[in-house]
Design a protein around this motif. Structure first.
Motif, PDB file in Angstrom:
ATOM      1  N   UNK A  18      13.493 -20.615  -7.734  1.00 14.97           N
ATOM      2  CA  UNK A  18      14.097 -21.643  -7.149  1.00 14.97           C
ATOM      3  C   UNK A  18      13.680 -22.279  -5.732  1.00 14.97           C
ATOM      4  N   UNK A  19      12.509 -21.974  -5.391  1.00 16.66           N
ATOM      5  CA  UNK A  19      11.992 -22.158  -3.925  1.00 16.66           C
ATOM      6  C   UNK A  19      12.191 -23.414  -3.810  1.00 16.66           C
ATOM      7  N   UNK A  20      11.757 -24.567  -4.753  1.00 19.46           N
ATOM      8  CA  UNK A  20      11.722 -25.807  -4.288  1.00 19.46           C
ATOM      9  C   UNK A  20      13.113 -26.693  -4.368  1.00 19.46           C
ATOM     10  N   UNK A  21      13.989 -25.872  -4.697  1.00 18.24           N
ATOM     11  CA  UNK A  21      15.442 -26.370  -4.738  1.00 18.24           C
ATOM     12  C   UNK A  21      16.066 -26.717  -3.339  1.00 18.24           C
ATOM     13  N   UNK A  22      15.574 -27.368  -2.444  1.00 18.60           N
ATOM     14  CA  UNK A  22      16.234 -27.431  -1.025  1.00 18.60           C
ATOM     15  C   UNK A  22      17.317 -28.236  -1.076  1.00 18.60           C
ATOM     16  N   UNK A  23      17.933 -27.743   0.045  1.00 14.56           N
ATOM     17  CA  UNK A  23      19.383 -28.424   0.224  1.00 14.56           C
ATOM     18  C   UNK A  23      19.433 -29.857   0.678  1.00 14.56           C
ATOM     19  N   UNK A  24      18.094 -30.378   1.298  1.00 14.98           N
ATOM     20  CA  UNK A  24      18.251 -31.622   1.877  1.00 14.98           C
ATOM     21  C   UNK A  24      17.928 -32.712   0.910  1.00 14.98           C
ATOM     22  N   UNK A  25      18.817 -33.651   0.749  1.00 21.69           N
ATOM     23  CA  UNK A  25      18.904 -34.672  -0.621  1.00 21.69           C
ATOM     24  C   UNK A  25      18.967 -36.129   0.011  1.00 21.69           C
ATOM     25  N   UNK A  26      18.788 -36.177   1.521  1.00 20.35           N
ATOM     26  CA  UNK A  26      18.872 -37.477   2.187  1.00 20.35           C
ATOM     27  C   UNK A  26      17.712 -38.425   1.863  1.00 20.35           C
ATOM     28  N   UNK A  44      12.643 -18.869  10.351  1.00 20.73           N
ATOM     29  CA  UNK A  44      12.344 -18.168   9.133  1.00 20.73           C
ATOM     30  C   UNK A  44      13.647 -17.833   8.574  1.00 20.73           C
ATOM     31  N   UNK A  45      14.679 -17.535   9.474  1.00 19.23           N
ATOM     32  CA  UNK A  45      16.162 -17.195   9.364  1.00 19.23           C
ATOM     33  C   UNK A  45      16.888 -18.362   8.669  1.00 19.23           C
ATOM     34  N   UNK A  46      16.526 -19.696   9.451  1.00 20.17           N
ATOM     35  CA  UNK A  46      17.115 -20.804   9.166  1.00 20.17           C
ATOM     36  C   UNK A  46      16.618 -21.284   7.497  1.00 20.17           C
ATOM     37  N   UNK A  47      15.422 -20.746   7.453  1.00 19.28           N
ATOM     38  CA  UNK A  47      14.621 -21.241   6.117  1.00 19.28           C
ATOM     39  C   UNK A  47      15.511 -20.584   4.854  1.00 19.28           C
ATOM     40  N   UNK A 106      19.009 -21.944   3.848  1.00 19.25           N
ATOM     41  CA  UNK A 106      18.755 -23.487   3.747  1.00 19.25           C
ATOM     42  C   UNK A 106      20.327 -24.115   3.287  1.00 19.25           C
ATOM     43  N   UNK A 107      20.712 -23.856   2.062  1.00 18.43           N
ATOM     44  CA  UNK A 107      22.152 -24.243   1.846  1.00 18.43           C
ATOM     45  C   UNK A 107      23.294 -23.974   2.472  1.00 18.43           C
ATOM     46  N   UNK A 108      23.273 -22.777   2.999  1.00 22.07           N
ATOM     47  CA  UNK A 108      24.356 -22.196   3.820  1.00 22.07           C
ATOM     48  C   UNK A 108      24.443 -23.047   5.067  1.00 22.07           C
ATOM     49  N   UNK A 109      23.478 -23.322   5.758  1.00 20.25           N
ATOM     50  CA  UNK A 109      23.517 -23.993   7.137  1.00 20.25           C
ATOM     51  C   UNK A 109      23.756 -25.466   6.748  1.00 20.25           C
ATOM     52  N   UNK A 110      23.594 -26.078   5.693  1.00 21.74           N
ATOM     53  CA  UNK A 110      23.996 -27.378   5.637  1.00 21.74           C
ATOM     54  C   UNK A 110      25.420 -27.468   5.177  1.00 21.74           C
ATOM     55  N   UNK A 111      25.903 -26.683   4.519  1.00 19.48           N
ATOM     56  CA  UNK A 111      27.242 -26.307   4.096  1.00 19.48           C
ATOM     57  C   UNK A 111      28.248 -26.247   5.386  1.00 19.48           C
ATOM     58  N   UNK A 112      27.558 -25.464   6.281  1.00 21.49           N
ATOM     59  CA  UNK A 112      28.351 -25.042   7.363  1.00 21.49           C
ATOM     60  C   UNK A 112      28.160 -26.230   8.567  1.00 21.49           C
ATOM     61  N   UNK A 113      26.958 -26.865   8.757  1.00 26.76           N
ATOM     62  CA  UNK A 113      26.723 -27.664   9.877  1.00 26.76           C
ATOM     63  C   UNK A 113      26.972 -29.206   9.390  1.00 26.76           C
ATOM     64  N   UNK A 133      16.489 -25.860   6.280  1.00 28.81           N
ATOM     65  CA  UNK A 133      14.961 -26.054   6.060  1.00 28.81           C
ATOM     66  C   UNK A 133      14.521 -27.066   7.064  1.00 28.81           C
ATOM     67  N   UNK A 134      15.381 -28.166   7.396  1.00 30.83           N
ATOM     68  CA  UNK A 134      15.058 -29.027   8.459  1.00 30.83           C
ATOM     69  C   UNK A 134      15.332 -28.320   9.863  1.00 30.83           C
ATOM     70  N   UNK A 135      16.342 -27.457   9.981  1.00 28.47           N
ATOM     71  CA  UNK A 135      16.477 -26.822  11.343  1.00 28.47           C
ATOM     72  C   UNK A 135      15.105 -26.120  11.401  1.00 28.47           C
ATOM     73  N   UNK A 136      14.535 -25.218  10.290  1.00 25.24           N
ATOM     74  CA  UNK A 136      13.373 -24.554  10.468  1.00 25.24           C
ATOM     75  C   UNK A 136      12.298 -25.432  10.937  1.00 25.24           C
TER      76      UNK A 136
END
Length: 255
Positions: free
Chosen positions: A31-39, A206-209, A212-219, A225-228
Motif C-alpha cells: 500500500x506504499x502509494x496510498x498516501x494520506x493527503x487527498x487535498x 523518515x519517521x514522519x513518512x 503518514x496517516x497517523x500524523x494527519x489524524x493527529x494534526x 508525508x507532507x511533513x517529511x
C-alpha cells in the motif's frame, strides 16, 4: 600509514552490505502509494504532497546561485556539493510528478534525484575530510552507483519483486559515514553540529513518512508525508546555509 580506527567506515559499510545480502530482498509495502493527503488546490490532486516539494527547488536553486561563484573556495568538495544541489532541484520536479498520480513508474523519477543528492553529500564530505584523491571521478562514480541502485529496484520490480536494498544503502550510508569521517578527520565543529542537525531532521522526516496517516489524524492540517518533505527541506537548507556561511568567510578579503 592509516590508524586502525580509520578502517571503521569501510568495515561498517561491509557489515551493512553483508547484512543486506544475508537478509535478502527488501520490498516496499503493497500500500506504499496510498498516501494520506487527498487535498486539492487549483485543481491539483494531492496538492500538499505536490507543492511541499517547492522547498527542495528553492534550496537547490538558491544554493547553486549562491555557491557556484564561490566554488574555488569550496575546493575539491564542490563536485559533490554540485551533485547534491542538482539532486535537490530535480527532487522537486521528480517528487511533484510522482505525487500527482503515484505509481511505481513515476516513483523512479522521485527516487533517482534523491539518490543523487545522497551520493553528492558522500562525495563532498569525503573530499572535505581529505580522503579523496580524485574527487571529480569519485563524485561521478557515486552518481552512477546511485542511479544503478534505483535501476536495480525498477528492474526487479518489473520482474515481480522490487528489491530496495541498494537504494536503501545509498540513503543509509551518508547518515552513518559522514559523522564517522568528520569524527576521524579534522573537521570544524560548526560543520559537525550542522550535519548532526541535518541528520536529525532527516531521521525525523523518515519517521514522519512512516506515520503518514497517523500524523494527519493527529494534526488535521498536514500529513506525515507532507511533513517529511518539509523536514527534509529543512535538513538540506541547514547544510546549504552552513556551506554558504563558510565559503563567505573564506572568500572575505583581509582588511
Amino acid at each position: 600509514m592509516q590508524r586502525p580506527i580509520e578502517f571503521l567506515p569501510s568495515a561498517l559499510t561491509a557489515l551493512i552490505v553483508g547484512a543486506m545480502l544475508w537478509h535478502g530482498p527488501i520490498v516496499q509495502p503493497a500500500n506504499y502509494h496510498a498516501f494520506a493527503d487527498h487535498s486539492v488546490f487549483l485543481g491539483c490532486p494531492h496538492s500538499a504532497d505536490v507543492f511541499s516539494n517547492l522547498g527542495f527547488a528553492l534550496v537547490g536553486l538558491i544554493g547553486w546561485l549562491a555557491l557556484r561563484p564561490q566554488r574555488a573556495h569550496i575546493g575539491a568538495a564542490w563536485c559533490g556539493y554540485r551533485l547534491f544541489l542538482l539532486g535537490l532541484t530535480l527532487t522537486a520536479l521528480g517528487s511533484a510528478y510522482y505525487h500527482l498520480a503515484p505509481d511505481n513508474a513515476r516513483l523512479v523519477w522521485d527516487r533517482l534525484p534523491i539518490a543523487w543528492a545522497c551520493a553528492g553529500l558522500l562525495a563532498a564530505v569525503r573530499a572535505e575530510t581529505g580522503q579523496s584523491r580524485q574527487p571529480q571521478a569519485e563524485a561521478a562514480i557515486l552518481a552512477l552507483l546511485a542511479a544503478l541502485s534505483v535501476a536495480w529496484w525498477h528492474f526487479t520490480d518489473r520482474h515481480g519483486q522490487g528489491d530496495l536494498r541498494p537504494y536503501l544503502l545509498v540513503q543509509l550510508l551518508p547518515l552513518l559515514l559522514i559523522p564517522l569521517w568528520q569524527g576521524l578527520y579534522p573537521t570544524p565543529s560548526a560543520d559537525r553540529w550542522c550535519f548532526a542537525l541535518a541528520i536529525a531532521l532527516y531521521v525525523a522526516a523518515k519517521i514522519a513518512e512512516l506515520n503518514d496517516h497517523e500524523i494527519l489524524h493527529a494534526l488535521q492540517w498536514t500529513s506525515g508525508h507532507t511533513l517529511k518533505h518539509l523536514l527534509a527541506t529543512a535538513a538540506a537548507a541547514v547544510l546549504t546555509l552552513r556551506l554558504w556561511h563558510r565559503t563567505r568567510r573564506t572568500a572575505r578579503p583581509f582588511t
